[in-house]
Design an enzyme around this catalytic site. Structure first.
Site, PDB file in Angstrom:
ATOM      1  N   ASP A  89       0.849  -1.193   0.000  1.00 49.87           N
ATOM      2  CA  ASP A  89       0.000   0.000   0.000  1.00 49.87           C
ATOM      3  C   ASP A  89       0.885   1.243   0.000  1.00 49.87           C
ATOM      4  O   ASP A  89       0.403   2.365  -0.126  1.00 49.87           O
ATOM      5  CB  ASP A  89      -0.976  -0.016   1.185  1.00 49.87           C
ATOM      6  CG  ASP A  89      -0.279  -0.065   2.517  1.00 49.87           C
ATOM      7  OD1 ASP A  89       0.945  -0.277   2.556  1.00 49.87           O
ATOM      8  OD2 ASP A  89      -0.971   0.114   3.552  1.00 49.87           O
ATOM      9  N   SER A  90       2.207   1.032   0.087  1.00 49.18           N
ATOM     10  CA  SER A  90       3.156   2.139  -0.094  1.00 49.18           C
ATOM     11  C   SER A  90       3.064   2.662  -1.531  1.00 49.18           C
ATOM     12  O   SER A  90       3.647   3.702  -1.838  1.00 49.18           O
ATOM     13  CB  SER A  90       4.583   1.681   0.220  1.00 49.18           C
ATOM     14  OG  SER A  90       4.887   0.503  -0.489  1.00 49.18           O
ATOM     15  N   ASP A 135      -0.749  -6.067  -0.339  1.00 49.16           N
ATOM     16  CA  ASP A 135      -1.206  -5.416   0.894  1.00 49.16           C
ATOM     17  C   ASP A 135      -2.700  -5.170   0.823  1.00 49.16           C
ATOM     18  O   ASP A 135      -3.206  -4.677  -0.196  1.00 49.16           O
ATOM     19  CB  ASP A 135      -0.541  -4.039   1.011  1.00 49.16           C
ATOM     20  CG  ASP A 135       0.544  -4.011   2.066  1.00 49.16           C
ATOM     21  OD1 ASP A 135       0.521  -4.843   2.990  1.00 49.16           O
ATOM     22  OD2 ASP A 135       1.423  -3.132   1.956  1.00 49.16           O
ATOM     23  N   LYS A 177      -1.118  -9.351   2.781  1.00 46.41           N
ATOM     24  CA  LYS A 177      -0.512  -8.895   4.044  1.00 46.41           C
ATOM     25  C   LYS A 177      -1.495  -7.948   4.720  1.00 46.41           C
ATOM     26  O   LYS A 177      -2.101  -7.117   4.048  1.00 46.41           O
ATOM     27  CB  LYS A 177       0.817  -8.195   3.762  1.00 46.41           C
ATOM     28  CG  LYS A 177       1.455  -7.547   4.989  1.00 46.41           C
ATOM     29  CD  LYS A 177       2.907  -7.202   4.766  1.00 46.41           C
ATOM     30  CE  LYS A 177       3.172  -5.916   4.044  1.00 46.41           C
ATOM     31  NZ  LYS A 177       2.615  -4.712   4.674  1.00 46.41           N
ATOM     32  N   GLU A 204      -1.962  -5.418   8.361  1.00 44.38           N
ATOM     33  CA  GLU A 204      -1.272  -4.785   9.478  1.00 44.38           C
ATOM     34  C   GLU A 204      -2.070  -4.980  10.759  1.00 44.38           C
ATOM     35  O   GLU A 204      -3.301  -4.919  10.730  1.00 44.38           O
ATOM     36  CB  GLU A 204      -1.102  -3.285   9.209  1.00 44.38           C
ATOM     37  CG  GLU A 204      -0.218  -2.978   8.015  1.00 44.38           C
ATOM     38  CD  GLU A 204       0.044  -1.486   7.831  1.00 44.38           C
ATOM     39  OE1 GLU A 204      -0.375  -0.673   8.677  1.00 44.38           O
ATOM     40  OE2 GLU A 204       0.676  -1.147   6.811  1.00 44.38           O
ATOM     41  N   GLU A 253       8.245  -4.040  11.254  1.00 47.26           N
ATOM     42  CA  GLU A 253       8.771  -2.764  10.745  1.00 47.26           C
ATOM     43  C   GLU A 253       9.201  -1.885  11.913  1.00 47.26           C
ATOM     44  O   GLU A 253       8.474  -1.723  12.890  1.00 47.26           O
ATOM     45  CB  GLU A 253       7.678  -2.055   9.914  1.00 47.26           C
ATOM     46  CG  GLU A 253       8.135  -0.709   9.366  1.00 47.26           C
ATOM     47  CD  GLU A 253       7.233  -0.150   8.266  1.00 47.26           C
ATOM     48  OE1 GLU A 253       6.288  -0.851   7.828  1.00 47.26           O
ATOM     49  OE2 GLU A 253       7.501   0.992   7.837  1.00 47.26           O
TER      50      GLU A 253
HETATM   51  O1  KIV Z   1       3.561  -1.165   1.769  1.00 52.13           O
HETATM   52  C1  KIV Z   1       4.742  -1.441   1.994  1.00 52.13           C
HETATM   53  O2  KIV Z   1       5.647  -1.099   1.229  1.00 52.13           O
HETATM   54  C2  KIV Z   1       5.063  -2.192   3.191  1.00 52.13           C
HETATM   55  C3  KIV Z   1       6.509  -2.338   3.525  1.00 52.13           C
HETATM   56  C4  KIV Z   1       6.979  -1.131   4.233  1.00 52.13           C
HETATM   57  C5  KIV Z   1       6.760  -3.561   4.300  1.00 52.13           C
HETATM   58  O3  KIV Z   1       4.200  -2.615   3.888  1.00 52.13           O
END
Ligand code: KIV
Length: 321
Positions: free
Chosen positions: A102-103, A141, A171, A173, A239
């Site tokens: 999600d980055s 994500d 993934k 969080e 993280e």
């Molecule tokens: O979205 C992302 O890039 C992440 C990494 C920082 C692990 O979750």
């Protein structure tokens, strides 16, 4: 790490080999101009091989290969990817796991944080990455707001990422509070990587970018990781966690851990690719190592192109019909 479905007996040399060491490796290496052995050996690993075998697709990295890496004391590498070419390049470079993070929110879509990005924005990026990576495990994500409401919402969003995004895993969080969510997703057939420590989607409730799990707080992260692994998470990503806490978490769980700003005890490491390759400008986090300066290379190329166009040097006769 062997990336076949038949064997977990991996060796460290195999971990470095982009396409294993068989004939399929030779074909992939020939097209990318690299040695397939990753160790300076012959392109076909000395095994010979038929043309038919050379056309076989590279064997996919599966979650059980990451598990085997932990058991065998090996490491794997993970990078973010959000499009076709980076996915292809990182896959052929031997990166074992690609994260459609999600980055993308703040590295593709121009937002300040990861919070605004939506499922509908991430899905096409995920599809592009999954279609372009022949070997890497593709993890997507689940963006903020797409899994927190209920286990049903989490399962429904996870299904969309596997079905429409072609991801191999997702993934999410959050700590042990999400154990039941993970359990429901895993039961539905969705492999889940859990992300603990600093969780960017909770930046406002965590009071900004802060290291998590210092001192007495270490036990909280250990409890989170154990609960999430017990619920079926195939891996736990940490993280911005002190190296000693990350080592304690890694020792407390049987599943492979992945670190970003979490020291060197984890089985895997992950970085955002624009940080790793120096595309993003500005101050880098302490945990980033920059392996290239793409921002300068691209800027120089754009300036040279602009100068050539303005001076009439481009296009030349060789570029004209
Ligand atoms: O979205 C992302 O890039 C992440 C990494 C920082 C692990 O979750």
């Amino acid at each position: 790490m062997a990336s076949s479905n038949s064997s977990d007996s991996s060796t460290p040399a195999e971990l470095a080999a982009p396409y294993g060491s068989g004939p399929a490796a030779a074909s992939a290496a020939a097209s990318s101009g690299t040695s397939a052995s990753g160790t300076g050996g012959t392109a076909d690993g000395g095994t010979g091989g038929t043309a038919e075998a050379a056309r076989k697709p590279a064997a996919r990295i599966r979650t059980h290969h990451l598990q085997a890496a932990k058991v065998n004391g090996e490491r794997f590498a993970m990078l973010t990817a959000y499009d076709q070419y980076t996915a292809e390049i990182f896959d052929q470079a031997g990166i074992e796991v690609l994260l459609v993070g999600d980055s993308a929110s703040n590295n593709v879509f121009g937002n300040e944080t990861s919070l605004p990005v939506t499922v509908d924005e991430l899905l096409p990026l995920c599809r592009a990455v999954a279609r372009s990576a022949r070997r890497a495990l593709v993890v997507a994500d689940l963006p903020f707001g797409s899994y927190e409401v209920s286990t049903q919402q989490a399962v429904a969003t996870g299904v969309r990422f596997l079905k429409e995004g072609l991801a191999h895993a997702v993934k999410i969080e959050g700590g042990k509070f999400y154990a039941e969510t993970v359990r429901a997703m895993v039961q539905a057939g969705i492999p889940v990587m859990a992300h603990i420590g600093f969780t960017p989607q909770s930046e406002h409730s965590l009071g900004g970018y802060r290291v998590q799990g210092r001192g007495d707080d270490a036990q909280r992260l250990i409890d989170d990781a154990v609960a999430l692994a017990d619920a079926g998470a195939f891996s736990v990503l940490m993280e911005m966690v002190p190296a000693s806490t990350a080592a304690a978490v890694d020792a407390a769980v049987d599943v492979p851990t992945v670190g970003i700003g979490a020291g060197s005890a984890t089985t895997g490491q992950v970085l955002v690719w624009q940080d790793m390759a120096g595309l993003r400008g500005g101050k880098m986090a302490k945990f980033v190592k920059q392996y290239a300066d793409l921002r300068t290379s691209l800027s120089d190329a754009a300036k040279a192109y602009g100068d050539d166009v303005r001076s009439g040097q481009f296009p030349g006769p060789e570029h004209s019909f």
